[in-house]
Each structure stands twice: as C-alpha cells, then as structure tokens.
Design an enzyme around this catalytic site. Structure first.
Site, PDB file in Angstrom:
ATOM      1  N   ASP A 104     -10.562  48.577  -3.305  1.00  0.00           N
ATOM      2  CA  ASP A 104     -10.135  48.454  -1.914  1.00  0.00           C
ATOM      3  C   ASP A 104     -11.239  48.896  -0.955  1.00  0.00           C
ATOM      4  OD1 ASP A 104      -7.771  47.598  -2.962  1.00  0.00           O
ATOM      5  OD2 ASP A 104      -6.731  49.500  -2.712  1.00  0.00           O
ATOM      6  N   HIS A 151     -10.551  38.529  -0.036  1.00  0.00           N
ATOM      7  CA  HIS A 151      -9.264  39.224  -0.117  1.00  0.00           C
ATOM      8  C   HIS A 151      -9.122  40.081   1.129  1.00  0.00           C
ATOM      9  CE1 HIS A 151      -5.695  40.937  -1.693  1.00  0.00           C
ATOM     10  NE2 HIS A 151      -6.206  42.049  -2.168  1.00  0.00           N
ATOM     11  N   ASP A 204      -3.347  45.021 -11.179  1.00  0.00           N
ATOM     12  CA  ASP A 204      -3.766  46.001 -10.184  1.00  0.00           C
ATOM     13  C   ASP A 204      -3.047  47.321 -10.482  1.00  0.00           C
ATOM     14  OD1 ASP A 204      -4.932  47.083  -7.934  1.00  0.00           O
ATOM     15  OD2 ASP A 204      -3.900  45.795  -6.499  1.00  0.00           O
TER      16      ASP A 204
END
Length: 933
Positions: free
Chosen positions: A608, A666, A533
């Site tokens: 995100d 997630h 990430d």
C-alpha cells in the site's frame, strides 16, 4: 457497525477511518522497535568478544558428505550439535541445534524444493586447535577453530566468510520455568540422584560429571524480563517454551556492499545499523509505510548478497520466525591501508540455526545456487506480463463493462481488470454480491470474448457466520488456527469477526485448493484469477496488526512460523488454480505476504504505497531487491494506492511501471477515479504510448521470464549484476536493466527537464531505443527530457524481438508478426533469442515451444534452432528487421530453410546509421539467413 459486538466497534471504526482517510502516515507505535522486542534486546545486548562456545573436537564425526561435532557453552554447560554439509553447486550448509532439547525445535518445511544433494568432504588436517576440511572445489576449505569456536571458509589465502568471528553465537536452550512444579521436581530429583550416585560410585566418569555440571548450571540460570511472557501495548504474549532465540554473526572481509533481505522501503544497498534498529523481517500490514527505514513490511526473504569486484557471495538464513539483521562496516576510505569488512548478525526468536552459504563466485552463480535450494520464479502467463487495471473497488458489473469499453474507446490495451473486497457478499470470499454482480459468468464471458481476463480477491480471513459455507466447512473439519487455549482463533478484519485457516496443514491447503473448482467457486470461469491480500496475516485487533504469537498450528506456536503464513496461502491458491484445469493451465496469483520460495507460486507487489514522488522512486530499489532473492515478478501500484496523484506523477508512474515486471494500476477506495483517459487528451496520449511500448516488448519480457524460470536470474536487475567489476554501478538504484540488453532510467523527479544516466561498460555501445542515437559506455550521459520521455537504451551486440501491431489485449496479438531490432556492437556483431509457446499452458514442459538463436556476424543475420527436440508451430512471421549502427549494403538476400533465395527491399538512414529490411516474410519458427553485401 450494528452487527458487531459493542466492545469491538471502536477498533473497527478507528481502522476504517484511518484506511479511508488516506491522509495519515504509519503509526509507528503499533509496531515494535528492537528495544520493545525482548529477544532482540537480549541478543543485541551481547557484546563482541570472547565467545562462550568451544568446539569439542573429540566428538567430531566425518562421513563422506557430513561433518558433525558438539559445541559447548562453557557458561551454562549446554551442548549444541553442529552439522556442516558441502552441497552441490558451491554451497556450504551449517546447522546448529541443541544436542538434547527438551522437545523438538521448529525446522522450516516446504521452502526447500528438495533435500539438497551433497558433495564429498575430506579431512585435510587436525590438531588440538581445530580441523581443516576440503570443500572439494580447488583451494576451497573450511577451518573449524576449537577455542573459541569459529568457522572460516577460505579460498587460497583469502577468507571469504567467517562464522562467530565476533563471538556472537547465541542459542537460548529450551528449559523449565523456575516457578513451576516441574522445575521444582526436576531440581529435587537432580539433587537426589547426584547424592545416590556419590554413595554407590566414588569414580563417576567424565561424561556423567559434565552432565551433572550441565544440570546445575541450567538450574542456576537467571530469568530476565520478557523470557516467559512479554507485553506490548495491551497485548501479553505468553511463552510456554520460554526463551528460544538463536543468533549468529558473519564477517565478510573485503566487502563494502550488501543487498537483499526484502521487504523494506529502503535503498538497494543495505545500510549499516550501528546507530539505529536492525532490519526487521516480520510480515506485517503496515499502513502507508514510511521510506528509508528498516521497519518490517509485508514480506520477508532472509537472503543477503555480498559483493565486491572480486566475488559475490550469499547467505540464506532459513528461519521463519521474527528475525532481525544487524549490519556494521569498517568501510575504509580512499588511501586507507585497512581492508574493508562488513559484519552481519542474524537473530531469530525461535527455531534453529540453518544457514546456506552460497559462494558464487559471480552474481549469476549465486542466483543459480539459491534457485537450486528454493526453486525459480514460476513461468507466468504471457497475459500476466501485460497491463492490469485495478481499484478498490469497481462498483458493479456496469462499472466493469464501462471501464472495459473505455479502454477500447481510447485505444489503450489491457489484459486484466481486478475486483477488490467489495465484489463479495459481505466480505465472504468465493462469493459475489448478487445485487452488484448478479451474473458474473455473463460478465466474464464478455471479457473472454475480447480475450481479456479478471482477477478477484480471496483473502485468508474467513467471516465467522453459520450461514457461510466456507466457514462451516473449515470449522467442521477443525482447519482453523487455534488460540493458546485450544479454541478456534478469532480476530477482526474486513468481515468483522474472522477465523484464520491453518495453511500450514497440508490437508487444509488441499481443501482450500479444491474450493477454486468451477463447481465450488460459483460464477468463476477459466479467465478468472486470484489475488491473496491481507495474508501476513493482517488482524486489526491483534498485536502489531497480526496474529498472536502464542496461537497454535498443531504442535507449533505461530511465533515459530509466522513469516511462512502468506507463503502457504499463495501456494494453496496457486495449486487450486492449476487443479481446476486438470493441471493444464498455468495459474496467476498475486500475493502481498511472502517468504523464501514464494517465487514458485506467482507475483508480488510492494503493498500500500502512496501517490508521492518518493514512493515512485523507492519502487525501483524495492523491486530490484526482490529480484536479487529470487522474486522476479514484482511491481508497485501505478499511481500510488493512497492519495491522488497529479497528472504529471501519474504519467511518470505509468512510464516507470511499464518497464517493471508486474504492471498494475491500483487505487484506494477514497481516491478520485484515475482511469488513463480522465486526465485530458494530452495525458491520455502519453499513457497510451507507454502502455503500447509495454505491449510491443512482450516477446522480450516473456523470453526473460522463460530464462528466469530456468536459471533464477532476475529479470529486472541492478547494473552491477552484469557489470560486477564496475564500482560505479554498486549503489545505482534509479536505473536498471531488463535482462542484459535493455537499460531503463525512468524520470522520477517532479518537473524534471533532464536526467543523468550511467551507461556501463567501457567497451560497450548503447542505442537510444526511441531515436537510435548511439552512445559509448562507461560514461554518465545527460539526457534532456519532456513529458513524453522515458530514457531506454538497447545494448550494442543484442537482438530484441518486438510486436508492433498492438491490439486490445496480448492474446489478440498471438499470431501477429515480429520486428527484430538488431543493435550492433563495436565489432559489428549481435546476438539474441526468440521464444514462443502457447502463452498459457504447461505444455512448454512437454517441449512444446520454439526457441531460436538470432545472431549477426560477418554481415549475415541468421536464425537457428536452440531446441531441436522441441515441437511447436507458429503463424507469426518476421515482417521487419531494423539494424542500428549499420552501414549501407548494396543488396540484401534472404535464404530460407528450403534453400530458396530472394532479394529483400531495404531503406538506409545514413544520418542515424539505421538499416530497415522490409517484409522478409519468413516464418518465425524456421531456419533462415539474411546476407548483406
């Protein structure tokens, strides 16, 4: 915070507050617009019209496979070198560089899998106006016009694509800054030398005269704001090499639809940019990104596809610097006599022009052409195609074991559980928090006993800490990226002060790979995999939340290769996972940042996102766009990373994610827990059902990835890929195909009671996979839906294998039997395949697999070997055959490879025309035939 320098505390405090709140939208002021990017503004200020460049035909050289000629800018007298290659597979490559740059310009390494093989070029004609070359393929040719320079690729009388037809070629040559001593010396010496030559020679040759004119023109060029340094917010970017941008325009006659250039949270079909910013390709950590705009996101693939009913073409702009793409169109309305045309303009901050023109003519030809350049999607572990459970963060070992047990208690399968940054010792990667995870091997062994796996995060920001082994080794070997002054570059990220390894260095990548060895990464085991990430790279106190462009990677500035950084991180990590097993086991690595060629190293997700219906919808075109440019293994965070979804949104997201290539839930640290059983028994049952649907279809998913590994064709694909002549498919982005044979239309509207799905192909027939109801193609079909509905259709004429005995993980299903779903076409025929290997090693490259063709014709269903030279055995059998659109037979007979015949039991549902053959029992890896009478 006490450990951080006082001056940095406000930066990290603000960043943490924003991240933990999950309530703010993207702060646009953190990211540049075109007007705030000096080179973008300069390039965009150029107006279409007369190009200053002419081709100097007298400099042309033509070998068997390469054309070179010089281009001259008549305004500043600078010469460029154009190279043109005809590559195997109907690809044309055009490179443009300075003829004599002051220093080498950056050319992207490591992305192409090899130097592309060439095919012959031949001269057809030449005159004072230009040259015509044959491209080898029948009736294909290149026309190079001299004044102004222009390049047209033709097929017959049709122009397929033109370069510089609008005169927007712009190449900012390297130069010496005017206010430097070097410039003054250069200018003085040039003047003196010209005077000396005039004394000794009244007859200077033409080449010398032109060189003198070039020197004078270059010295007279005016500097503009932002050419040698540029300020954005509080950051000043020094530019020791000055202006280095390159740009080129392309025209596509007859084209109205273009796609690709991910990553953007935007529509599948790219929009025109005449009234706004261009699409930006610059890998950035964009907090809670906005939708339906061309802002840059985490990854960049500079590949665009153009499509109409006659042809598909592609452009691959091989440049790793910040890049912008303008799109304009004169799309003609109905009844207009004007031919539609799309114009595309690429411009990058540095490097050279290196573009591959992929001439199709079909969509699948373009996919194969691009794959021949950058490689295909890595063939994943079968388990990686199953369900992944993640959040930031599972707190400790007890939490992991509790979640693991919860899946068993609620009879929901899963294969991977993930740990985010909090599992480490103070954000020191390759470590564990010994208080929360005191015995990681014991934890991993417990998962392994259930045939499950774990993923831990390993980010490329390394905590600056003299007690941290990883930092000390990187520093001692000089492996950190440098700042402009030559010291180790430091920025701020989750650990506080952090260094950033220079992954562009092969020796650095080799060292990084070695850290994944079991004796280096303490607590790791063979069922532990990796997540990269923050690898844009994300730097909280950097310009645009990333690295300063004037930082250094050896001789190159970061600006030259920014978009490659994440590519190199994933490459090094994947190589580490392969090496730790001695080259036996396939890796699994998820990355957030990516570039062209990243498909060779693992999976990508859309970053995100937020728990909003609009983010659920946009996940479809975002993943479709990635698949079109080679990245087949794509998914979005199920449920949305930020915010907390309603139970309806969560269920609908599971139903959508279960039919996308990468299937992972997630959630943000600050969100409420959302394991599948926390929303009441009814919703648990709905989620369980769709996760089980995913597991039953794993044989088909795995087969599709085997094909994309060999061909580069996307797994999740837009309808126009399979129906390229149907204009009704060109803008569809709320439904998609998995391979050729499954059409999925997820429910993405809150409170929906129905959806309208387009079923393509007037000659096709489609069967609802849940009800077996038959529908003709070439129509819009309204489908009533309830919360248990996810509309999925199987194409008539296909055979899809499933495993219906769903267990706790995919590995537990390895030897389970198959059910074949045979959906008959109007012609009462069907074809499919069955692919089987061990699911996790590279032994398939040694021909250790089973690959069989399944076909039904003339009332016979047969299995024949597609790879007789391969060798592998399976314990799995065929336990059921379901034929949809069938008629009742009088009997069914099985003939096995050894010639034995047996009668099969069957049921027939006349109301739905479904024939079910029960317990035929033949081994899935052998020849057999079922005969219906």
């Amino acid at each position: 915070m006490a450990a951080f320098p006082q001056r940095m505390a406000p930066i990290l405090t603000l960043w943490l507050a924003v991240c933990l709140s999950g309530a703010l939208a993207v702060e646009r002021a953190n990211f540049k617009t075109c007007d705030q990017s000096a080179f973008c503004k300069r390039q965009r200020a150029l107006n279409p019209g007369q190009s200053p460049y002419r081709a100097l035909l007298e400099t042309m050289e033509l070998t068997n496979s390469r054309l070179t000629l010089q281009l001259k800018n008549d305004k500043n007298k600078v010469r460029l070198l154009l190279e043109l290659y005809r590559l195997q597979g109907n690809i044309t490559r055009v490179k443009i560089n300075e003829l004599k740059p002051l220093k080498p310009r950056y050319e992207v390494p490591d992305v192409l899998i090899r130097e592309p093989p060439t095919e012959p070029l031949s001269l057809l004609s030449q005159d004072a106006n230009g040259v015509v070359l044959s491209l080898g393929a029948e009736s294909q040719r290149v026309i190079v016009s001299a004044l102004p320079f222009r390049l047209d690729i033709m097929e017959g009388r049709d122009v397929l694509l033109s370069l510089n037809s609008r005169g927007l070629l712009a190449f900012e040559h390297l130069r010496i800054r005017k206010d430097t001593f070097s410039y003054l010396i250069t200018g003085t010496l040039a003047s003196v030398w010209n005077n000396v030559k005039s004394v000794f020679s009244r007859q200077a040759d033409r080449e010398t005269e032109e060189a003198n004119l070039e020197d004078e023109a270059m010295l007279d060029e005016k500097d503009e704001e932002g050419m040698w340094d540029e300020t954005f917010k509080s950051f000043t970017d020094t530019k020791p090499n000055g202006p280095t941008a390159v740009g080129l325009d392309f025209s596509l006659p007859g084209v109205e639809h273009v796609y690709g250039i991910p990553e953007h949270a935007d529509s599948l079909r790219l929009k025109t940019t005449d009234n706004g910013d261009p699409y930006r390709l610059y890998n950035l950590d964009v907090f809670q990104y906005e939708l339906d705009n061309p802002m840059a996101l985490y990854g960049s693939v500079p590949v665009m596809l153009a499509h109409n009913a006659q042809r598909t073409t592609g452009m691959f702009w091989l440049n790793a610097a910040e890049t912008w793409v303008d799109i304009s169109s004169n799309t003609a309305g109905k009844g207009s006599s004007e031919t539609p045309q799309t114009d595309v303009r690429w411009f990058s901050e540095s490097g050279i022009i290196d573009v591959f023109i992929m001439l199709g003519p079909t969509p699948k030809d373009v996919f194969s052409q691009y794959a021949s350049l950058t490689g295909t999607q890595a063939f994943p572990l079968l388990a990686a195609l199953a369900y992944h459970q993640c959040r930031w963060n599972y707190n400790d070992q007890e939490d992991v074991l509790s979640v693991d047990a919860g899946f068993d208690e609620h009879d929901i399968p899963y294969d991977f559980i993930w740990l985010d940054i909090e599992h480490t010792d103070g954000k020191r990667y390759f470590t564990w928090d010994t208080n929360k995870f005191p015995t990681p091997k014991e934890m991993l062994q417990g998962l392994m006993d259930k045939k499950r796996k774990m993923v831990t995060i390993v980010d490329p920001h390394i905590k600056v800490d003299s007690s941290y082994k990883i930092h000390n080794e990187i520093k001692s070997q000089g492996f950190y990226t440098k700042n402009k002054d030559g010291g180790d570059y430091e920025g701020w990220c989750w650990p506080g002060s952090a260094g950033y390894p220079d992954f562009t260095r092969e020796d650095m990548r080799a060292w990084w790979a070695s850290m994944f060895a079991y004796d280096q990464y303490e607590g790791s085991m063979e069922n532990l995999y990796t997540w990269n990430d923050m690898n844009e790279p994300s730097i909280f106190n950097g310009p645009e939340i990333t690295m300063h462009k004037d930082s250094k990677h050896g001789e190159w500035e970061h600006r030259d290769l920014h978009n490659l950084y994440g590519f190199y991180v994933q490459k090094a990590t994947a190589e580490g996972l392969i090496q730790r097993s001695g080259g036996v086991e396939r890796p699994f690595v998820l990355t957030r940042a990516f570039f062209a060629g990243s498909q060779r190293y693992g999976a990508v997700w859309t970053g995100d996102n937020a728990a909003e219906w609009s983010h659920l919808k946009i996940s479809i075109p975002m993943c479709l766009s990635m698949g079109l440019v080679g990245i087949a293994f794509c998914g979005a965070d199920v449920g949305g990373f930020f915010k907390s979804p309603s139970s309806e949104l969560l269920v609908r997201w599971y139903q959508t994610g279960a039919y996308q290539p990468f299937f992972r839930a997630h959630a943000h640290l600050d969100t409420t827990r959302r394991e599948p059983w926390l929303f009441g028994p009814e919703n648990t049952a709905l989620i369980r059902e769709v996760v089980r649907q995913r597991y039953s279809l794993l044989p088909y998913w795995y087969q599709q990835f085997y094909h994309t590994y060999h061909t580069g064709h996307p797994v999740m694909r837009p309808l126009w890929v399979e129906y390229p002549q149907d204009p009704a498919t060109y803008t569809l982005e709320d439904e998609f195909l998995i391979g050729r044979d499954l059409l999925v239309h997820p429910v993405t509207e809150e409170g929906a009671t129905g959806v309208t799905a387009y079923l393509p192909g007037k000659e096709e027939v489609w069967f609802d996979v849940h009800t077996f109801q038959k529908h003709n193609g070439g129509q819009n079909l309204y489908i009533p839906v309830t919360m248990s509905s996810i509309p999925v259709f199987q194409r008539g004429g296909s055979i899809i294998p499933r495993k219906l005995r769903v267990r706790r993980s995919s590995s537990c299903m390895e030897h389970d039997p198959y059910t074949l779903y045979v959906a008959l076409s109007h012609q009462r025929a069907a074809e499919g395949e069955l692919y089987i290997d061990d699911g996790h090693t590279f032994n398939f490259e040694k021909r250790e697999f089973i690959h069989r063709r399944l076909s039904f014709a003339n009332n016979n269903l047969s299995s024949v070997n597609l790879a007789p030279e391969a060798h592998f055995s399976t314990l799995s059998t065929i336990e059921r055959i379901v034929m949809v659109g069938a008629t009742r037979p009088t009997k069914a007979t099985l003939k096995t490879a050894d010639g034995q015949m047996s009668q099969l039991e069957f049921d027939f549902d006349a109301s739905m025309s479904v024939l079910t053959l029960r317990k035929p029992g033949m081994n899935a890896g052998t020849d057999w035939t079922v005969m219906l009478q």
